[in-house]
Design a protein around this motif. Structure first.
Motif, PDB file in Angstrom:
ATOM      1  N   GLU A 104      31.077 103.863  54.449  1.00  0.00           N
ATOM      2  CA  GLU A 104      30.107 102.798  54.723  1.00  0.00           C
ATOM      3  C   GLU A 104      30.425 102.096  56.043  1.00  0.00           C
ATOM      4  O   GLU A 104      29.518 101.748  56.816  1.00  0.00           O
ATOM      5  N   ASN A 105      31.719 101.894  56.293  1.00  0.00           N
ATOM      6  CA  ASN A 105      32.117 101.161  57.496  1.00  0.00           C
ATOM      7  C   ASN A 105      32.014 101.992  58.768  1.00  0.00           C
ATOM      8  O   ASN A 105      31.825 101.441  59.855  1.00  0.00           O
ATOM      9  N   GLN A 106      32.142 103.334  58.620  1.00  0.00           N
ATOM     10  CA  GLN A 106      32.249 104.167  59.806  1.00  0.00           C
ATOM     11  C   GLN A 106      30.982 104.962  60.148  1.00  0.00           C
ATOM     12  O   GLN A 106      30.783 105.332  61.315  1.00  0.00           O
ATOM     13  N   GLU A 107      30.112 105.213  59.165  1.00  0.00           N
ATOM     14  CA  GLU A 107      28.996 106.110  59.460  1.00  0.00           C
ATOM     15  C   GLU A 107      27.997 105.501  60.448  1.00  0.00           C
ATOM     16  O   GLU A 107      27.266 106.235  61.126  1.00  0.00           O
ATOM     17  N   GLY A 108      27.975 104.191  60.568  1.00  0.00           N
ATOM     18  CA  GLY A 108      27.077 103.562  61.551  1.00  0.00           C
ATOM     19  C   GLY A 108      27.515 103.815  62.976  1.00  0.00           C
ATOM     20  O   GLY A 108      26.757 103.562  63.923  1.00  0.00           O
ATOM     21  N   LYS A 109      28.753 104.294  63.140  1.00  0.00           N
ATOM     22  CA  LYS A 109      29.282 104.546  64.486  1.00  0.00           C
ATOM     23  C   LYS A 109      29.065 105.983  64.950  1.00  0.00           C
ATOM     24  O   LYS A 109      29.456 106.340  66.066  1.00  0.00           O
ATOM     25  N   ILE A 110      28.454 106.810  64.098  1.00  0.00           N
ATOM     26  CA  ILE A 110      28.247 108.208  64.460  1.00  0.00           C
ATOM     27  C   ILE A 110      27.238 108.290  65.606  1.00  0.00           C
ATOM     28  O   ILE A 110      26.182 107.643  65.577  1.00  0.00           O
ATOM     29  N   SER A 111      27.562 109.126  66.576  1.00  0.00           N
ATOM     30  CA  SER A 111      26.674 109.285  67.731  1.00  0.00           C
ATOM     31  C   SER A 111      25.421 110.052  67.317  1.00  0.00           C
ATOM     32  O   SER A 111      25.438 110.800  66.328  1.00  0.00           O
ATOM     33  N   PRO A 112      24.306 109.850  68.038  1.00  0.00           N
ATOM     34  CA  PRO A 112      23.069 110.567  67.711  1.00  0.00           C
ATOM     35  C   PRO A 112      23.254 112.080  67.660  1.00  0.00           C
ATOM     36  O   PRO A 112      22.588 112.765  66.885  1.00  0.00           O
ATOM     37  N   GLU A 113      24.203 112.595  68.475  1.00  0.00           N
ATOM     38  CA  GLU A 113      24.441 114.038  68.491  1.00  0.00           C
ATOM     39  C   GLU A 113      24.877 114.576  67.135  1.00  0.00           C
ATOM     40  O   GLU A 113      24.534 115.700  66.759  1.00  0.00           O
ATOM     41  N   PHE A 114      25.603 113.737  66.345  1.00  0.00           N
ATOM     42  CA  PHE A 114      26.146 114.201  65.063  1.00  0.00           C
ATOM     43  C   PHE A 114      25.442 113.558  63.856  1.00  0.00           C
ATOM     44  O   PHE A 114      25.782 113.869  62.717  1.00  0.00           O
ATOM     45  N   LEU A 115      24.489 112.694  64.117  1.00  0.00           N
ATOM     46  CA  LEU A 115      23.864 111.983  63.011  1.00  0.00           C
ATOM     47  C   LEU A 115      23.124 112.923  62.066  1.00  0.00           C
ATOM     48  O   LEU A 115      23.251 112.812  60.840  1.00  0.00           O
ATOM     49  N   GLU A 116      22.333 113.857  62.614  1.00  0.00           N
ATOM     50  CA  GLU A 116      21.583 114.770  61.761  1.00  0.00           C
ATOM     51  C   GLU A 116      22.529 115.678  60.976  1.00  0.00           C
ATOM     52  O   GLU A 116      22.309 115.967  59.799  1.00  0.00           O
ATOM     53  N   ARG A 117      23.601 116.121  61.648  1.00  0.00           N
ATOM     54  CA  ARG A 117      24.603 116.926  60.937  1.00  0.00           C
ATOM     55  C   ARG A 117      25.171 116.140  59.745  1.00  0.00           C
ATOM     56  O   ARG A 117      25.348 116.678  58.658  1.00  0.00           O
ATOM     57  N   TRP A 118      25.452 114.882  60.009  1.00  0.00           N
ATOM     58  CA  TRP A 118      26.053 114.039  58.969  1.00  0.00           C
ATOM     59  C   TRP A 118      25.118 113.872  57.768  1.00  0.00           C
ATOM     60  O   TRP A 118      25.548 113.950  56.606  1.00  0.00           O
ATOM     61  N   LYS A 119      23.843 113.697  58.037  1.00  0.00           N
ATOM     62  CA  LYS A 119      22.884 113.544  56.940  1.00  0.00           C
ATOM     63  C   LYS A 119      22.829 114.802  56.085  1.00  0.00           C
ATOM     64  O   LYS A 119      22.742 114.744  54.855  1.00  0.00           O
ATOM     65  N   ARG A 120      22.864 115.964  56.747  1.00  0.00           N
ATOM     66  CA  ARG A 120      22.848 117.232  56.007  1.00  0.00           C
ATOM     67  C   ARG A 120      24.123 117.403  55.172  1.00  0.00           C
ATOM     68  O   ARG A 120      24.083 117.904  54.057  1.00  0.00           O
ATOM     69  N   ARG A 126      35.410 113.770  66.426  1.00  0.00           N
ATOM     70  CA  ARG A 126      36.547 113.393  65.563  1.00  0.00           C
ATOM     71  C   ARG A 126      36.101 112.417  64.474  1.00  0.00           C
ATOM     72  O   ARG A 126      36.522 112.519  63.317  1.00  0.00           O
ATOM     73  N   LEU A 127      35.254 111.468  64.799  1.00  0.00           N
ATOM     74  CA  LEU A 127      34.746 110.533  63.798  1.00  0.00           C
ATOM     75  C   LEU A 127      33.924 111.280  62.758  1.00  0.00           C
ATOM     76  O   LEU A 127      34.064 111.046  61.543  1.00  0.00           O
ATOM     77  N   TYR A 128      33.087 112.200  63.230  1.00  0.00           N
ATOM     78  CA  TYR A 128      32.276 113.013  62.320  1.00  0.00           C
ATOM     79  C   TYR A 128      33.170 113.826  61.362  1.00  0.00           C
ATOM     80  O   TYR A 128      32.923 113.886  60.156  1.00  0.00           O
ATOM     81  N   GLU A 129      34.231 114.438  61.912  1.00  0.00           N
ATOM     82  CA  GLU A 129      35.146 115.224  61.085  1.00  0.00           C
ATOM     83  C   GLU A 129      35.855 114.363  60.043  1.00  0.00           C
ATOM     84  O   GLU A 129      36.007 114.772  58.886  1.00  0.00           O
ATOM     85  N   ASP A 130      36.285 113.168  60.463  1.00  0.00           N
ATOM     86  CA  ASP A 130      36.970 112.269  59.515  1.00  0.00           C
ATOM     87  C   ASP A 130      36.050 111.900  58.349  1.00  0.00           C
ATOM     88  O   ASP A 130      36.473 111.878  57.182  1.00  0.00           O
ATOM     89  N   LEU A 131      34.791 111.660  58.658  1.00  0.00           N
ATOM     90  CA  LEU A 131      33.848 111.307  57.604  1.00  0.00           C
ATOM     91  C   LEU A 131      33.565 112.509  56.704  1.00  0.00           C
ATOM     92  O   LEU A 131      33.419 112.352  55.479  1.00  0.00           O
ATOM     93  N   CYS A 132      33.519 113.704  57.321  1.00  0.00           N
ATOM     94  CA  CYS A 132      33.326 114.912  56.505  1.00  0.00           C
ATOM     95  C   CYS A 132      34.506 115.119  55.553  1.00  0.00           C
ATOM     96  O   CYS A 132      34.314 115.498  54.387  1.00  0.00           O
ATOM     97  N   TRP A 133      35.734 114.873  56.046  1.00  0.00           N
ATOM     98  CA  TRP A 133      36.912 114.985  55.187  1.00  0.00           C
ATOM     99  C   TRP A 133      36.855 113.968  54.056  1.00  0.00           C
ATOM    100  O   TRP A 133      37.259 114.254  52.918  1.00  0.00           O
ATOM    101  N   SER A 134      36.331 112.805  54.338  1.00  0.00           N
ATOM    102  CA  SER A 134      36.201 111.791  53.283  1.00  0.00           C
ATOM    103  C   SER A 134      35.249 112.273  52.197  1.00  0.00           C
ATOM    104  O   SER A 134      35.501 112.078  51.000  1.00  0.00           O
ATOM    105  N   LEU A 135      34.152 112.919  52.617  1.00  0.00           N
ATOM    106  CA  LEU A 135      33.226 113.480  51.628  1.00  0.00           C
ATOM    107  C   LEU A 135      33.904 114.539  50.772  1.00  0.00           C
ATOM    108  O   LEU A 135      33.736 114.582  49.549  1.00  0.00           O
TER     109      LEU A 135
END
Length: 388
Positions: free
Chosen positions: A151-167, A185-194
């Protein structure tokens, strides 16, 4: 002779007193009564003296013969006991010679350790399940920490990775290749959290339903499996700065001890179960040996009353037995249901050594005390043997 006197001293004393006091007094009384008209004192004295002397002589001869007969009888009994004992010892050695050829005692001793390891891993899993509620609470807290991190970090995802993150959040599978950047790196950390959330949720369901099986294959089974799972989640939690509870760290250490052979953690029922299983595997080969050994110990207890002779017999028996054999005998007697009757008999002896020779700070004479599985406990059991 000395034993006969000790056993019959009261009757011997009565006989001596009767001979030295009662009979002379009775003789004098008869002389006083009968010699006034029927003979001289010297005549009667000679008659009664000869008469009583013959009685005493016959009594003495009977006494000596009886002693000799008793001694002969005891000698024959002792010889019979000796013959029977050494016949039993010969049978014992014949059985042992058969077993030595296949190193059965060494095999059983090693099997003790194998079965104890299995019981230890099972006991570790039982311990884990006994802490199920506490573990679930701590892992639920870790889940919350991961969700809070997202919740705290996903708002910081860049537009380049936002669609990937939603999927990713929807659980879609797709090719996910990209160059490594600060944004990635932020995207990967959030993926690991999932991933962690899903794995922890699955682990909690498995724990709740006891789907983690007891020992079957040492790799990733039983307590090994739960230790590895907890260790993995604790290690990964460092990425979100989760405060690892002290209780979880201590629990992990205890599980590690179950993994690495700390058999002092086993309760008595599991100790007995391990020893039973280790011996039962080979009981068809070794059962006759145990029965003959039991018969020898019982024969010594029942037939040999003299303590020095009993000690000699035990020494003869011990001289035929090696260290691993002696340890297998002990664990069979002290830890198995089949050995209960042998334990009753062997408790009456000092077969494993005298009390003062079985202290922890002393060198045990008949075996290496470091070969005992539970050294302090086992020596304590042995020290109780032979007490009257």
């Amino acid at each position: 002779m000395n034993k006969f006197i000790r056993d019959n001293w009261k009757w011997l004393l009565i006989g001596i007193l009767g001979t030295l006091i009662v009979m002379p007094a009775l003789t004098q009384l008869l002389i006083n009564v009968d010699t006034s008209n029927k003979g001289s004192d010297d005549g009667w004295l000679g008659f009664w003296g000869g008469y009583l002397g013959a009685i005493i002589g016959v009594a003495g001869a009977i006494f000596v013969v009886q002693i000799q007969l008793n001694e002969d009888k005891k000698g024959r009994e002792a010889e019979k006991i000796d013959n029977t004992y050494f016949n039993l010892l010969s049978m014992h050695n014949e059985q042992k010679n058969i077993l030595i050829g296949v190193n059965i005692f060494e095999i059983i001793y090693l099997n003790f350790k194998k079965e104890l390891e299995i019981q230890l891993l099972d006991e570790g899993l039982d311990f884990f399940y006994s802490k199920k509620v506490i573990i679930s609470e701590m892992l639920q807290d870790l889940l919350s920490a991961y969700k809070k991190n997202i919740e705290n970090q996903e708002g910081k995802i860049s537009p380049e990775f936002l669609e990937r993150w939603k999927r990713k959040k929807r659980g879609e599978m797709f090719s996910d290749e990209y160059p490594v950047t600060e944004e990635s790196r932020l995207y990967e950390d959030l993926c690991w959290s999932l991933i962690e959330i899903k794995e922890i949720e699955k682990f909690l369901i498995d724990v709740e339903n006891k789907r983690i099986n007891h020992f079957s294959d040492k790799i990733f089974k039983g307590v090994d499996g739960v230790y590895e799972e907890l260790d993995k989640h604790i290690d990964r939690s460092r990425s979100i700065q989760w405060d690892i509870p002290d209780e979880l760290s201590k629990l992990k250490v205890t599980l590690r001890n179950f993994q690495f052979g700390h058999i002092e953690l086993l309760p008595n029922d599991r100790k007995r179960k391990a020893i039973e299983l280790a011996i039962n595997t080979y009981y068809s080969e070794i059962g006759a040996y145990f029965r003959i050994f039991h018969r020898i110990i019982k024969y010594i207890n029942d037939k040999v009353k003299d303590e020095e002779t009993k000690k000699d017999y035990l020494d003869f028996l011990r001289a035929t037995i090696n260290e691993k054999e002696m340890l297998v005998i002990f664990y069979n007697a002290a830890y198995t249901e089949r050995g209960k009757e042998l334990l009753k008999e062997i408790r009456k002896t000092t077969f494993f050594g005298e009390h003062q020779d079985l202290l922890e700070n002393r060198t045990v004479q008949y075996f290496n005390s470091d070969s005992l599985i539970w050294k302090s406990e086992d020596l304590k059991i042995m020290r109780e043997f032979g007490k009257k």
